[in-house]
Each structure stands twice: as structure tokens, then as C-alpha cells.
Design a protein around this motif. Structure first.
Motif, short mmCIF file in Angstrom:
data_model
loop_
_atom_site.label_atom_id
_atom_site.label_comp_id
_atom_site.label_asym_id
_atom_site.label_seq_id
_atom_site.Cartn_x
_atom_site.Cartn_y
_atom_site.Cartn_z
N ILE A 92 -11.05 -11.76 0.87
CA ILE A 92 -11.74 -11.10 -0.25
C ILE A 92 -12.74 -10.04 0.21
O ILE A 92 -13.30 -9.32 -0.60
CB ILE A 92 -12.46 -12.10 -1.16
CG1 ILE A 92 -13.52 -12.90 -0.38
CG2 ILE A 92 -11.46 -13.04 -1.83
CD1 ILE A 92 -14.42 -13.74 -1.26
N ASP A 220 -9.68 -18.82 -6.19
CA ASP A 220 -11.14 -18.95 -6.12
C ASP A 220 -11.85 -17.60 -5.97
O ASP A 220 -13.08 -17.56 -5.88
CB ASP A 220 -11.56 -19.84 -4.94
CG ASP A 220 -11.29 -21.32 -5.21
OD1 ASP A 220 -10.90 -21.64 -6.35
OD2 ASP A 220 -11.45 -22.12 -4.28
N GLU A 221 -11.07 -16.52 -5.96
CA GLU A 221 -11.64 -15.20 -5.66
C GLU A 221 -12.78 -14.80 -6.58
O GLU A 221 -13.71 -14.09 -6.16
CB GLU A 221 -10.56 -14.12 -5.72
CG GLU A 221 -9.40 -14.33 -4.77
CD GLU A 221 -8.22 -15.01 -5.44
OE1 GLU A 221 -7.08 -14.59 -5.17
OE2 GLU A 221 -8.45 -15.96 -6.23
N ASN A 222 -12.73 -15.23 -7.84
CA ASN A 222 -13.71 -14.78 -8.82
C ASN A 222 -14.71 -15.86 -9.24
O ASN A 222 -15.42 -15.70 -10.24
CB ASN A 222 -13.00 -14.23 -10.07
CG ASN A 222 -12.22 -12.97 -9.74
OD1 ASN A 222 -12.73 -12.06 -9.09
ND2 ASN A 222 -10.96 -12.92 -10.17
N LYS A 223 -14.75 -16.95 -8.47
CA LYS A 223 -15.78 -17.96 -8.74
C LYS A 223 -17.15 -17.34 -8.51
O LYS A 223 -17.35 -16.56 -7.57
CB LYS A 223 -15.59 -19.16 -7.81
CG LYS A 223 -14.42 -20.06 -8.17
CD LYS A 223 -14.30 -21.23 -7.22
CE LYS A 223 -15.49 -22.17 -7.28
NZ LYS A 223 -15.29 -23.37 -6.43
N LYS A 224 -18.10 -17.69 -9.36
CA LYS A 224 -19.43 -17.07 -9.30
C LYS A 224 -20.07 -17.23 -7.92
O LYS A 224 -20.63 -16.28 -7.36
CB LYS A 224 -20.32 -17.68 -10.38
CG LYS A 224 -21.66 -16.98 -10.53
CD LYS A 224 -22.44 -17.57 -11.69
CE LYS A 224 -23.79 -16.86 -11.86
NZ LYS A 224 -24.58 -17.43 -12.99
N LEU A 227 -18.36 -15.00 -5.34
CA LEU A 227 -18.74 -13.59 -5.52
C LEU A 227 -20.14 -13.33 -4.97
O LEU A 227 -20.40 -12.27 -4.39
CB LEU A 227 -18.67 -13.20 -7.00
CG LEU A 227 -17.25 -13.13 -7.60
CD1 LEU A 227 -17.32 -12.85 -9.09
CD2 LEU A 227 -16.43 -12.04 -6.90
N LYS A 228 -21.03 -14.30 -5.11
CA LYS A 228 -22.38 -14.16 -4.55
C LYS A 228 -22.32 -14.16 -3.02
O LYS A 228 -23.06 -13.43 -2.36
CB LYS A 228 -23.28 -15.28 -5.06
CG LYS A 228 -23.72 -15.11 -6.50
CD LYS A 228 -24.69 -16.21 -6.92
CE LYS A 228 -25.17 -16.02 -8.35
NZ LYS A 228 -26.12 -17.09 -8.77
N LYS A 230 -19.75 -13.17 -1.20
CA LYS A 230 -19.18 -11.86 -0.84
C LYS A 230 -20.25 -10.77 -0.91
O LYS A 230 -20.35 -9.93 -0.01
CB LYS A 230 -18.01 -11.53 -1.78
CG LYS A 230 -17.40 -10.16 -1.56
CD LYS A 230 -16.28 -9.90 -2.55
CE LYS A 230 -15.72 -8.49 -2.40
NZ LYS A 230 -14.63 -8.23 -3.39
N GLU A 231 -21.03 -10.78 -1.97
CA GLU A 231 -22.07 -9.76 -2.15
C GLU A 231 -23.10 -9.83 -1.03
O GLU A 231 -23.54 -8.81 -0.50
CB GLU A 231 -22.75 -9.94 -3.50
CG GLU A 231 -23.81 -8.89 -3.81
CD GLU A 231 -24.46 -9.10 -5.17
OE1 GLU A 231 -25.39 -8.32 -5.48
OE2 GLU A 231 -24.07 -10.04 -5.89
#
Length: 254
Positions: A92, A220-224, A227-228, A230-231
Motif C-alpha cells: 500500500i 485491509d487497505e482502507n482500514k482507518k 491508513l494512519k 501509511k500516512e
């Protein structure tokens, strides 16, 4: 009374924190992960770094849900292990590039490498092919197809010095280096063993396409929390940390 209220608030805060377990090899992956622990803590995420010394186990642990993510491999390796083990893991985010290098404790230049030299390479398919391409690009061997990442010793069509290629587990290459004429070693293991990539006899360029990636289970790519994660990984703070800490031996890929 104030002390009791403070303890209660801290307990509630910790209870509300979400835990993320991320697998990584020690250097530089775990080091980078540990740097972002306080960043994620402010976001209500308790990041647990689980260290491994190989590339297979962290993928199997992610697949069986022992981990929430891992960070220790490049995309071609991920593609290969997904196929071989029937895993469903996805990258990701690109984080950094680790140029593959050729090291020797006996010689200081390509010209010094003798006939029938014993040279070791990583034994996992994608890194083995990548290592052979590196040897090809520096004239030690000639491959039938130097663009084939999964090339093997059987794809060598010219070997003017009759070099003996010895595939070894990637984590063992630095330990075996003293008994070899040279070895192609992944940067993370080189750094872990105190070898400086700047002292490699030759290495991949900084434009190597094999960026190390953050990997999660498909779905699971868009789990909150993911995403944190990744950010935080792709933040300016992490970029500055990589540049300052590794001084060009490891290059940000974002």
C-alpha cells in the motif's frame, strides 16, 4: 482526588488505543517503525514492532493474522511469495530503496576478483535473480536475459572467470562473508552486520525500482488504522529521518 482522576483518564486513554502489530527485519525497517511509534501514539494507535530475521515468516504471520502489516520486502519478492504460498497480501506504500551491494573482505575492486572465485548470493528467487543481474551489469557474468528478475544460475551463458555461485539464505550472507571471495548482500543485512553500503565494491544505482513496501492483507487497505500507519510512514518527518540517519545508504521512495 485529582491523582485518581488523572490515573482514570490515562487508563481510559490506553484502553481506547488500537494496537497495530507490524513485522519487520531489524535494520533499517524496525528502526524506521520505532521512529513513528510516538507519531502514531498521538493518533490513538499503539504500534508494536515485531522483529524477524528472514523474509518468509513475516508474510506467513501476516496471512494468519498474527500481524496487521509488515515492512521488510520489495514488490517483486511479494509477488513471488504470494504466488508460491497462495497468499493474498498487497502493498500500500513505497517507503525506501535499499541498493543491493557486492561486498568482499579479501578484495577491493572487481579486477582483483580471481578465477574460480566463490561468490554467494541470496537464495530467495527474486533477490537471487536481482543479484545475478547486478553481477551481469558489472561484467562478471553474462545472463541470457538480464531483465529477468527471476534468473537463476542456469541462465548464465558466459562466465569468463568460472565464478562459483553459492546461493545462501539472505540473513547468513554477512556471517559467511569471511569464508567467501565476495557476496551480494541486501542493504538491511549489511547495515545490521556493521557493513557500510558506501564501502561495497559495486552496487545498484539509487534509481533501483525495488522499493521496500508496506504490506497488509487484501481487504485491509482502507482500514482507518492502516491508513494512519501509511500516512505516518510517508510523512516528511520519516523522509527527513531516513535521509539524516542513513546518509544516502538508504533512499526515500516517496
Amino acid at each position: 482526588m485529582k491523582k485518581i482522576i488523572f490515573i482514570l483518564l490515562v487508563s481510559l486513554s490506553l484502553a481506547g488505543a488500537e494496537t497495530l502489530k507490524v513485522g519487520a527485519t531489524p535494520v533499517p525497517h524496525a528502526q524506521i517503525l520505532k521512529f513513528i511509534v510516538p507519531i502514531l501514539k498521538k493518533e490513538g494507535i499503539d504500534l508494536k514492532v515485531v522483529e524477524f530475521t528472514d523474509y518468509v515468516t513475516p508474510n506467513l504471520a501476516l496471512a494468519d493474522k498474527s500481524l496487521d502489516a509488515n515492512f521488510m520486502q520489495h514488490q517483486p519478492y511479494l509477488d513471488k511469495i504470494n504466488k508460491d504460498r497462495n497468499l493474498h497480501l498487497v502493498s500500500i506504500a513505497k517507503i525506501h530503496v535499499e541498493p543491493l551491494g557486492f561486498y568482499s573482505k579479501k578484495f577491493k575492486s572487481i579486477d582483483e576478483i580471481p578465477n574460480k572465485a566463490n561468490i554467494a548470493i541470496p537464495n530467495d528467487p527474486s533477490n537471487a535473480g536481482r543479484a545475478l543481474i547486478l553481477l551481469h551489469n558489472h561484467g562478471l557474468i553474462t545472463l541470457k536475459d538480464p531483465t529477468n528478475l527471476y534468473a537463476t544460475e542456469f541462465d548464465i551463458i558466459k562466465n569468463p572467470k568460472n565464478i562459483k555461485i553459492r546461493p545462501l539464505e539472505a540473513a547468513m550472507l554477512t556471517k559467511a562473508l569471511g569464508d567467501l571471495d565476495g557476496a551480494v548482500i541486501n542493504t538491511n543485512y549489511a547495515l545490521q552486520a556493521g557493513l557500510s553500503p558506501k564501502n561495497a565494491i559495486f552496487s545498484e544505482g539509487k534509481d533501483s525500482p525495488y522499493a521496500n513496501v508496506l504490506v497488509v492483507r487484501a481487504g485491509d487497505e482502507n482500514k482507518k488504522s492502516i491508513l494512519k500507519l501509511k500516512e505516518a510512514f510517508q510523512s516528511q518527518k520519516v523522509k527527513d529521518f531516513i535521509i539524516k540517519t542513513y546518509q544516502g545508504e538508504i533512499v526515500p521512495a516517496f
